[in-house]
Scaffold this motif. Structure first.
Motif, PDB file in Angstrom:
ATOM      1  N   ALA A 153       0.906  -1.530   0.057  1.00  0.00           N
ATOM      2  CA  ALA A 153       0.214  -0.034  -0.242  1.00  0.00           C
ATOM      3  C   ALA A 153       0.808   1.403  -0.083  1.00  0.00           C
ATOM      4  CB  ALA A 153      -0.878  -0.033   1.092  1.00  0.00           C
ATOM      5  N   PHE A 154       2.230   1.295   0.809  1.00  0.00           N
ATOM      6  CA  PHE A 154       3.063   2.190   0.645  1.00  0.00           C
ATOM      7  C   PHE A 154       4.237   1.607  -0.142  1.00  0.00           C
ATOM      8  CE2 PHE A 154       6.961   4.078   1.604  1.00  0.00           C
ATOM      9  CZ  PHE A 154       6.744   5.392   1.893  1.00  0.00           C
ATOM     10  N   ASP A 155       4.580   2.442  -1.265  1.00  0.00           N
ATOM     11  CA  ASP A 155       5.421   1.935  -2.243  1.00  0.00           C
ATOM     12  C   ASP A 155       6.143   3.096  -2.989  1.00  0.00           C
ATOM     13  OD1 ASP A 155       7.015   0.632  -4.376  1.00  0.00           O
ATOM     14  OD2 ASP A 155       5.368  -0.754  -4.748  1.00  0.00           O
ATOM     15  N   VAL A 156       7.475   3.204  -2.850  1.00  0.00           N
ATOM     16  CA  VAL A 156       8.209   4.165  -3.269  1.00  0.00           C
ATOM     17  C   VAL A 156       8.663   4.062  -4.731  1.00  0.00           C
ATOM     18  CG1 VAL A 156       9.410   4.980  -1.189  1.00  0.00           C
ATOM     19  CG2 VAL A 156      10.566   3.319  -2.580  1.00  0.00           C
ATOM     20  N   ASP A 190     -14.894  14.048 -14.408  1.00  0.00           N
ATOM     21  CA  ASP A 190     -16.112  13.096 -14.930  1.00  0.00           C
ATOM     22  C   ASP A 190     -17.037  13.094 -13.534  1.00  0.00           C
ATOM     23  OD1 ASP A 190     -15.413  12.625 -17.309  1.00  0.00           O
ATOM     24  OD2 ASP A 190     -14.440  10.929 -16.710  1.00  0.00           O
ATOM     25  N   GLY A 191     -17.031  14.232 -12.901  1.00  0.00           N
ATOM     26  CA  GLY A 191     -17.984  14.381 -11.586  1.00  0.00           C
ATOM     27  C   GLY A 191     -17.389  13.538 -10.396  1.00  0.00           C
ATOM     28  N   VAL A 192     -16.256  12.855 -10.440  1.00  0.00           N
ATOM     29  CA  VAL A 192     -15.890  12.162  -9.247  1.00  0.00           C
ATOM     30  C   VAL A 192     -14.459  12.737  -8.657  1.00  0.00           C
ATOM     31  CG1 VAL A 192     -14.458   9.786  -8.583  1.00  0.00           C
ATOM     32  CG2 VAL A 192     -16.379  10.046 -10.333  1.00  0.00           C
ATOM     33  N   ARG A 193     -14.449  13.205  -7.391  1.00  0.00           N
ATOM     34  CA  ARG A 193     -13.297  13.827  -6.703  1.00  0.00           C
ATOM     35  C   ARG A 193     -12.146  12.838  -6.369  1.00  0.00           C
ATOM     36  NH1 ARG A 193     -13.276  18.440  -2.737  1.00  0.00           N
ATOM     37  NH2 ARG A 193     -11.424  18.242  -1.580  1.00  0.00           N
ATOM     38  N   TYR A 194     -10.966  13.210  -6.889  1.00  0.00           N
ATOM     39  CA  TYR A 194      -9.816  12.120  -6.818  1.00  0.00           C
ATOM     40  C   TYR A 194      -8.810  12.846  -5.833  1.00  0.00           C
ATOM     41  CZ  TYR A 194     -11.524   9.270 -10.406  1.00  0.00           C
ATOM     42  OH  TYR A 194     -12.318   8.352 -11.262  1.00  0.00           O
ATOM     43  N   SER A 195      -8.261  12.248  -4.943  1.00  0.00           N
ATOM     44  CA  SER A 195      -7.145  12.708  -4.010  1.00  0.00           C
ATOM     45  C   SER A 195      -5.921  12.846  -4.678  1.00  0.00           C
ATOM     46  CB  SER A 195      -6.940  12.052  -2.675  1.00  0.00           C
ATOM     47  OG  SER A 195      -5.691  12.422  -2.115  1.00  0.00           O
ATOM     48  N   HIS A 196      -4.845  13.843  -4.365  1.00  0.00           N
ATOM     49  CA  HIS A 196      -3.571  13.689  -5.084  1.00  0.00           C
ATOM     50  C   HIS A 196      -2.815  12.248  -4.765  1.00  0.00           C
ATOM     51  CE1 HIS A 196      -2.671  14.920  -0.966  1.00  0.00           C
ATOM     52  NE2 HIS A 196      -1.503  14.724  -1.015  1.00  0.00           N
ATOM     53  N   ILE A 197      -3.507  11.709  -3.517  1.00  0.00           N
ATOM     54  CA  ILE A 197      -2.844  10.520  -3.022  1.00  0.00           C
ATOM     55  C   ILE A 197      -2.755   9.173  -4.153  1.00  0.00           C
ATOM     56  CG2 ILE A 197      -2.327   8.670  -1.319  1.00  0.00           C
ATOM     57  CD1 ILE A 197      -3.089  10.983   0.842  1.00  0.00           C
ATOM     58  N   GLY A 214     -13.286   9.512  -2.313  1.00  0.00           N
ATOM     59  CA  GLY A 214     -13.802   9.618  -0.815  1.00  0.00           C
ATOM     60  C   GLY A 214     -12.993  10.526  -0.212  1.00  0.00           C
ATOM     61  N   ARG A 215     -13.646  11.394   0.661  1.00  0.00           N
ATOM     62  CA  ARG A 215     -12.957  12.359   1.602  1.00  0.00           C
ATOM     63  C   ARG A 215     -12.624  11.659   2.772  1.00  0.00           C
ATOM     64  NH1 ARG A 215     -14.662  17.373   0.785  1.00  0.00           N
ATOM     65  NH2 ARG A 215     -12.526  17.766   1.492  1.00  0.00           N
ATOM     66  N   ARG A 216     -11.459  12.080   3.205  1.00  0.00           N
ATOM     67  CA  ARG A 216     -10.808  11.725   4.595  1.00  0.00           C
ATOM     68  C   ARG A 216      -9.596  12.521   4.874  1.00  0.00           C
ATOM     69  NH1 ARG A 216      -9.153   5.262   4.188  1.00  0.00           N
ATOM     70  NH2 ARG A 216     -11.201   5.173   3.042  1.00  0.00           N
ATOM     71  N   SER A 217      -9.627  12.436   6.083  1.00  0.00           N
ATOM     72  CA  SER A 217      -8.176  13.022   6.805  1.00  0.00           C
ATOM     73  C   SER A 217      -7.636  12.024   7.835  1.00  0.00           C
ATOM     74  CB  SER A 217      -8.574  14.235   7.788  1.00  0.00           C
ATOM     75  OG  SER A 217      -7.483  14.942   8.217  1.00  0.00           O
ATOM     76  N   VAL A 218      -6.164  11.668   7.543  1.00  0.00           N
ATOM     77  CA  VAL A 218      -5.477  10.792   8.275  1.00  0.00           C
ATOM     78  C   VAL A 218      -4.661  11.482   8.977  1.00  0.00           C
ATOM     79  CG1 VAL A 218      -4.304   8.617   8.297  1.00  0.00           C
ATOM     80  CG2 VAL A 218      -6.197   8.996   6.788  1.00  0.00           C
ATOM     81  N   THR A 219      -4.501  11.117  10.444  1.00  0.00           N
ATOM     82  CA  THR A 219      -3.245  11.555  11.354  1.00  0.00           C
ATOM     83  C   THR A 219      -2.680  10.505  11.729  1.00  0.00           C
ATOM     84  OG1 THR A 219      -4.573  13.696  11.903  1.00  0.00           O
ATOM     85  CG2 THR A 219      -2.854  12.999  13.423  1.00  0.00           C
ATOM     86  N   SER A 246       5.167   7.925   6.299  1.00  0.00           N
ATOM     87  CA  SER A 246       4.719   6.710   5.543  1.00  0.00           C
ATOM     88  C   SER A 246       3.359   6.106   6.052  1.00  0.00           C
ATOM     89  CB  SER A 246       6.104   5.949   5.717  1.00  0.00           C
ATOM     90  OG  SER A 246       6.207   5.401   6.842  1.00  0.00           O
ATOM     91  N   MET A 247       3.334   6.072   7.273  1.00  0.00           N
ATOM     92  CA  MET A 247       2.198   5.457   7.706  1.00  0.00           C
ATOM     93  C   MET A 247       0.714   6.181   7.512  1.00  0.00           C
ATOM     94  SD  MET A 247       2.943   2.408   9.187  1.00  0.00           S
ATOM     95  CE  MET A 247       3.917   2.306   7.665  1.00  0.00           C
ATOM     96  N   THR A 248       1.065   7.339   7.275  1.00  0.00           N
ATOM     97  CA  THR A 248      -0.242   8.222   7.032  1.00  0.00           C
ATOM     98  C   THR A 248      -0.917   7.993   5.499  1.00  0.00           C
ATOM     99  OG1 THR A 248       0.989  10.026   6.006  1.00  0.00           O
ATOM    100  CG2 THR A 248       0.246  10.228   8.182  1.00  0.00           C
ATOM    101  N   LYS A 249       0.150   7.603   4.524  1.00  0.00           N
ATOM    102  CA  LYS A 249      -0.106   7.182   3.099  1.00  0.00           C
ATOM    103  C   LYS A 249      -0.745   5.623   3.200  1.00  0.00           C
ATOM    104  CE  LYS A 249       1.896  10.700   2.282  1.00  0.00           C
ATOM    105  NZ  LYS A 249       2.389  11.179   3.646  1.00  0.00           N
ATOM    106  N   MET A 250      -0.287   4.876   3.940  1.00  0.00           N
ATOM    107  CA  MET A 250      -0.871   3.641   4.127  1.00  0.00           C
ATOM    108  C   MET A 250      -1.995   3.596   5.017  1.00  0.00           C
ATOM    109  SD  MET A 250      -1.792   1.315   6.753  1.00  0.00           S
ATOM    110  CE  MET A 250      -0.239   1.786   8.052  1.00  0.00           C
ATOM    111  N   ALA A 251      -2.267   4.276   5.868  1.00  0.00           N
ATOM    112  CA  ALA A 251      -3.711   4.506   6.334  1.00  0.00           C
ATOM    113  C   ALA A 251      -4.607   5.120   5.515  1.00  0.00           C
ATOM    114  CB  ALA A 251      -3.547   5.224   7.973  1.00  0.00           C
TER     115      ALA A 251
END
Length: 246
Positions: free
Chosen positions: A18-21, A157-164, A175-180, A191-196
């Motif tokens: 899920a995390f991959d450089v 096309d009407g779908v909201r995409y994150s930069h992640i 989908g809207r979310r905030s991860v701390t 790195s764990m915020t990206k995984m989560a």
């Protein structure tokens, strides 16, 4: 660089990719999609995905060398380097006998000690737009990273995409979310915020609850309001309403 890549590989193994450089080919493609507001061509997406797999990044600790098993692979340290940089700044300050400091690098914060007359730093988590509840953390000798799509996103096309970018799909998260994530070091929190962010909240919480010294809060927007997911240790860092008034 080698140290950062070693830590990145540890995070990749922990999160099963899920995390991959090695995600850079997909990141480049997604940045183009954000500029043009068009989803990537299926053939281009498949070609980029074929280059992404942390298992094909081979590290030799003895020789301190890095090898790409597949020609054309590229790395992107955007999800781990800021946390590492914050850690290194604190180390350098400590060499000059500065043992109380806060380093902020975008959504990543690392701290040593506590401000004079206090027992820790107070750190406000940036809420999602429309989110009513304010959350303030109490942190000493640790790091916190927050990631979300409040500022960086695109609607296609009407779908909201994150930069992640999700390495599995090659597209930005929806989908809207905030991860701390709170951890002992910035490189881990970053790195764990990206995984989560990529995992379903329940799966992310289950994984982080098994990790020593790590805690997380995930806020997911819904049509009805918001869903909040917190790991077992997150409450240990949260300042209570009574403390906020002080």
């Amino acid at each position: 660089m080698f140290f950062v890549l070693e830590k990145a590989q540890e995070a990749s193994k922990l999160s099963d990719g899920a995390f991959d450089v090695t995600v850079r080919p997909l990141v480049v493609l997604w940045r183009q999609a954000r500029r043009t507001q068009k989803l990537p061509d299926a053939k281009e997406l498949a070609a980029a995905k074929a280059l992404v797999n942390y298992r094909n990044l081979e590290l030799d600790p003895k020789e301190q060398t890095v090898r790409f098993a597949i020609p054309g692979m590229q790395i992107d340290l955007g999800g781990i380097a800021k946390g590492y940089a914050a850690d290194e700044v604190l180390k350098k300050l400590a060499e000059f006998k500065i043992d109380t400091a806060l380093v902020a690098a975008g959504g990543d914060i690392a701290v040593n000690g506590a401000p004079p007359g206090t027992d820790g730093w107070k750190i406000d988590i940036a809420p999602l737009p429309g989110e009513m509840k304010r959350r303030i953390l109490h942190l000493k000798d640790g790091a916190v990273s927050t990631s979300g799509d409040a500022e960086q996103f695109v609607v296609i096309d009407g779908v909201r995409y994150s930069h992640i970018v999700d390495p599995m799909t090659g597209l930005g998260l929806t989908g809207r979310r905030s991860v701390t994530v709170i951890a002992r070091r910035g490189i881990s929190a970053d790195s764990m915020t990206k995984m989560a962010s990529i995992f379903p909240p329940e799966k992310a919480i289950e994984l982080i609850d098994k990790m020593d010294g790590v805690a997380t809060l995930i806020v997911r927007k819904t049509d009805e309001g918001e869903d909040v997911f917190a790991s077992k240790r997150f409450g240990d860092y949260l300042i209570t309403p009574a403390e906020k008034k002080d």
